[in-house]
Design a protein around this motif. Structure first.
Motif, mmCIF file in Angstrom:
data_model
loop_
_atom_site.group_PDB
_atom_site.id
_atom_site.type_symbol
_atom_site.label_atom_id
_atom_site.label_comp_id
_atom_site.label_asym_id
_atom_site.label_seq_id
_atom_site.Cartn_x
_atom_site.Cartn_y
_atom_site.Cartn_z
ATOM 1 N N THR A 27 16.378 -42.684 -28.427
ATOM 2 C CA THR A 27 16.771 -43.501 -27.277
ATOM 3 C C THR A 27 17.646 -44.661 -27.743
ATOM 4 O OG1 THR A 27 14.885 -44.992 -27.433
ATOM 5 C CG2 THR A 27 14.578 -42.951 -26.147
ATOM 6 N N GLU A 28 18.340 -45.283 -26.798
ATOM 7 C CA GLU A 28 19.175 -46.428 -27.138
ATOM 8 C C GLU A 28 18.340 -47.588 -27.651
ATOM 9 O OE1 GLU A 28 21.951 -48.787 -28.240
ATOM 10 O OE2 GLU A 28 22.349 -46.709 -27.643
ATOM 11 N N ALA A 29 17.129 -47.759 -27.117
ATOM 12 C CA ALA A 29 16.253 -48.830 -27.592
ATOM 13 C C ALA A 29 15.912 -48.645 -29.069
ATOM 14 C CB ALA A 29 14.975 -48.883 -26.757
ATOM 15 N N VAL A 30 15.611 -47.414 -29.471
ATOM 16 C CA VAL A 30 15.287 -47.135 -30.869
ATOM 17 C C VAL A 30 16.531 -47.273 -31.739
ATOM 18 C CG1 VAL A 30 14.558 -45.323 -32.474
ATOM 19 C CG2 VAL A 30 13.272 -45.724 -30.369
ATOM 20 N N ALA A 31 17.665 -46.754 -31.263
ATOM 21 C CA ALA A 31 18.901 -46.872 -32.032
ATOM 22 C C ALA A 31 19.255 -48.333 -32.282
ATOM 23 C CB ALA A 31 20.037 -46.163 -31.301
ATOM 24 N N ALA A 32 19.057 -49.186 -31.268
ATOM 25 C CA ALA A 32 19.360 -50.610 -31.430
ATOM 26 C C ALA A 32 18.467 -51.229 -32.496
ATOM 27 C CB ALA A 32 19.187 -51.331 -30.097
ATOM 28 N N ASP A 33 17.178 -50.866 -32.504
ATOM 29 C CA ASP A 33 16.265 -51.393 -33.523
ATOM 30 C C ASP A 33 16.661 -50.927 -34.919
ATOM 31 O OD1 ASP A 33 14.796 -52.758 -31.659
ATOM 32 O OD2 ASP A 33 13.184 -51.273 -31.548
ATOM 33 N N GLY A 83 25.995 -41.077 -43.806
ATOM 34 C CA GLY A 83 26.383 -41.480 -42.456
ATOM 35 C C GLY A 83 25.410 -40.930 -41.423
ATOM 36 N N VAL A 84 25.565 -41.381 -40.205
ATOM 37 C CA VAL A 84 24.694 -40.979 -39.104
ATOM 38 C C VAL A 84 25.541 -40.475 -37.944
ATOM 39 C CG1 VAL A 84 23.104 -41.843 -37.316
ATOM 40 C CG2 VAL A 84 22.814 -42.554 -39.696
ATOM 41 N N GLU A 85 25.139 -39.368 -37.397
ATOM 42 C CA GLU A 85 25.725 -38.839 -36.158
ATOM 43 C C GLU A 85 24.677 -39.068 -35.068
ATOM 44 O OE1 GLU A 85 26.019 -34.403 -34.713
ATOM 45 O OE2 GLU A 85 27.518 -34.757 -36.285
ATOM 46 N N SER A 86 24.835 -40.161 -34.336
ATOM 47 C CA SER A 86 23.792 -40.598 -33.407
ATOM 48 C C SER A 86 23.996 -39.984 -32.022
ATOM 49 C CB SER A 86 23.799 -42.124 -33.304
ATOM 50 O OG SER A 86 22.759 -42.570 -32.467
ATOM 51 N N HIS A 87 22.918 -39.467 -31.458
ATOM 52 C CA HIS A 87 22.934 -38.873 -30.122
ATOM 53 C C HIS A 87 21.887 -39.570 -29.266
ATOM 54 C CE1 HIS A 87 25.317 -35.352 -31.502
ATOM 55 N NE2 HIS A 87 24.654 -35.556 -32.638
ATOM 56 N N GLY A 88 22.242 -39.909 -28.048
ATOM 57 C CA GLY A 88 21.328 -40.598 -27.159
ATOM 58 C C GLY A 88 20.332 -39.667 -26.493
ATOM 59 N N VAL A 89 19.154 -40.164 -26.293
ATOM 60 C CA VAL A 89 18.102 -39.450 -25.558
ATOM 61 C C VAL A 89 17.723 -40.305 -24.356
ATOM 62 C CG1 VAL A 89 15.714 -38.655 -25.617
ATOM 63 C CG2 VAL A 89 17.206 -38.272 -27.590
ATOM 64 N N SER A 90 17.735 -39.716 -23.188
ATOM 65 C CA SER A 90 17.399 -40.448 -21.964
ATOM 66 C C SER A 90 15.939 -40.197 -21.592
ATOM 67 C CB SER A 90 18.291 -39.995 -20.804
ATOM 68 O OG SER A 90 19.647 -40.251 -21.094
ATOM 69 N N ALA A 100 9.316 -41.114 -20.827
ATOM 70 C CA ALA A 100 9.066 -42.506 -21.176
ATOM 71 C C ALA A 100 7.571 -42.754 -21.270
ATOM 72 C CB ALA A 100 9.692 -43.431 -20.138
ATOM 73 N N LEU A 101 7.177 -43.554 -22.259
ATOM 74 C CA LEU A 101 5.786 -43.935 -22.433
ATOM 75 C C LEU A 101 5.660 -45.452 -22.424
ATOM 76 C CD1 LEU A 101 4.663 -41.656 -25.420
ATOM 77 C CD2 LEU A 101 4.291 -41.241 -22.976
ATOM 78 N N ALA A 102 4.538 -45.931 -21.908
ATOM 79 C CA ALA A 102 4.193 -47.328 -22.116
ATOM 80 C C ALA A 102 3.707 -47.453 -23.553
ATOM 81 C CB ALA A 102 3.100 -47.753 -21.144
ATOM 82 N N GLN A 115 7.957 -57.743 -25.125
ATOM 83 C CA GLN A 115 8.434 -57.369 -23.796
ATOM 84 C C GLN A 115 9.073 -55.991 -23.908
ATOM 85 O OE1 GLN A 115 9.756 -60.588 -24.945
ATOM 86 N NE2 GLN A 115 7.934 -61.591 -24.155
ATOM 87 N N GLY A 116 8.268 -54.960 -23.673
ATOM 88 C CA GLY A 116 8.734 -53.602 -23.868
ATOM 89 C C GLY A 116 9.911 -53.244 -22.988
ATOM 90 N N THR A 117 10.708 -52.313 -23.480
ATOM 91 C CA THR A 117 11.852 -51.818 -22.725
ATOM 92 C C THR A 117 11.758 -50.296 -22.668
ATOM 93 O OG1 THR A 117 14.266 -51.952 -22.549
ATOM 94 C CG2 THR A 117 13.368 -51.596 -24.732
ATOM 95 N N PRO A 118 12.240 -49.669 -21.599
ATOM 96 C CA PRO A 118 12.178 -48.202 -21.520
ATOM 97 C C PRO A 118 12.860 -47.557 -22.723
ATOM 98 C CG PRO A 118 12.776 -49.120 -19.394
ATOM 99 C CD PRO A 118 12.801 -50.264 -20.367
ATOM 100 N N GLY A 119 12.165 -46.656 -23.338
ATOM 101 C CA GLY A 119 12.723 -45.979 -24.500
ATOM 102 C C GLY A 119 12.171 -46.460 -25.819
#
Length: 306
Positions: free
Chosen positions: A113-119, A135-142, A162-164, A176-180
């Motif tokens: 997810t974008e949240a994980v990629a950002a971290d 290198g990394v070939e990053s793919h988004g997961v919704s 999505a999980l809490a 403050q959790g975010t989706p993903g």
């Protein structure tokens, strides 16, 4: 579809390197009947396939690859059966193994997810480190998005839910959790029409999550702690299981209550088991309770065929 359990323990593995709890000391000394385990990860491939999907890259990934020859098919001088990596979160025990795959000759395909990629670009900048190697070939997961497939692994369709839960401690949105931050994955074999539900970190079971569990042929879910206050009672932490993103197995509304509500043919597995959990002791009353309930504790090397 074949699901290989590469690692079945929570962070730190079992026995944990610095722990002398009853389980860890007992397995070292031979007084507790239990099997050592590496940190949580699975590998999924189609029945007739060679290449497959690595779900989470444990710090123990090199040991896991050496122990499972199927991950090194040896078709050329440098080879791997890992077509891509799917991350369910950005935790240390699920992501730092990416660094051990740095010798890959092409960018490492990673789905998250974008949240994980950002971290993993900022809080724990593994993507930046890997840029200096393969290198990394990053793919988004919704989360709660459409199904998707990984190139090279035809017929295996993935869908994220999505999980809490809790983001990693180094995440700017830990409190403050975010989706993903955390996802479960439904892994479906299109040819056979079978599926598995995979969620090694699961703090709360929402109606959509339980619906997905009910329609799966097998569920592999969070088995981290037996009780919510397990670490507090042992004097190892001030945090309850829920405080760090895990639903305890026992107690009213615990994971075992939810598993008991699944359709009777559903195969039930626990993964990501903490070193303190009494279910690791194969002679414990807690382990006997799982057997009576038809719940299996995952072991490294176990293969589930669906």
């Amino acid at each position: 579809m074949r699901i290989t359990i590469l690692g079945s323990a929570a962070g730190g593995g079992f026995p944990q390197w610095n722990c002398n709890c009853r389980n860890c000391a007992g397995v070292r000394g031979g007084t507790v009947r239990a099997k050592p385990r590496t940190q949580s990860s699975i590998f999924v491939r189609a029945d007739a396939g060679v290449d497959g999907i690595l779900f989470n890259a444990s710090p123990d990934i090199l040991e896991q690859i050496r122990a499972r020859p199927a991950l090194q098919p040896g078709r050329k001088v440098r080879d791997t059966a890992i077509a891509g990596v799917v991350l369910v979160d950005g935790q240390v025990d699920h992501a730092t193994g990416l660094l051990m795959l740095r010798e890959r000759g092409s960018p490492l395909p990673i789905w998250c997810t974008e949240a994980v990629a950002a971290d993993l670009r900022q809080g724990l900048p593994l993507f930046e480190v890997l840029r200096h190697y393969c290198g990394v070939e990053s793919h988004g997961v919704s989360p709660d998005g459409p199904g998707f497939e990984l190139p090279g692994v035809p017929g295996i369709v993935l869908r994220a839910l999505a999980l809490a839960g809790k983001a990693a401690p180094y995440s700017p949105h830990r409190q403050q959790g975010t989706p993903g931050d955390n996802i479960a994955v439904v892994i479906a074999d299109r040819q056979r029409g079978t599926s598995a539900f995979y969620a090694p970190g699961l703090m709360e079971i929402s109606p959509p999550v339980f619906d997905a569990m009910c329609t799966a042929d097998a569920v592999l879910v969070d088995g981290t702690f037996w009780t919510d206050d397990e670490m507090i009672r042992l004097g190892l932490s001030r945090h309850r299981a829920r405080d760090i993103g895990h639903l305890a197995l026992s107690g009213n509304g615990g994971m075992l209550d939810w598993l008991a509500r699944l359709p009777s043919p559903t195969r039930r597995f626990l993964i990501h088991v903490n070193n303190t959990n009494p279910i690791l002791d194969e002679d414990s009353p807690e382990r006997a309770a799982l057997a009576a309930a038809g719940v299996t504790v995952c072991e490294d090397g176990m293969e589930i065929v669906l």
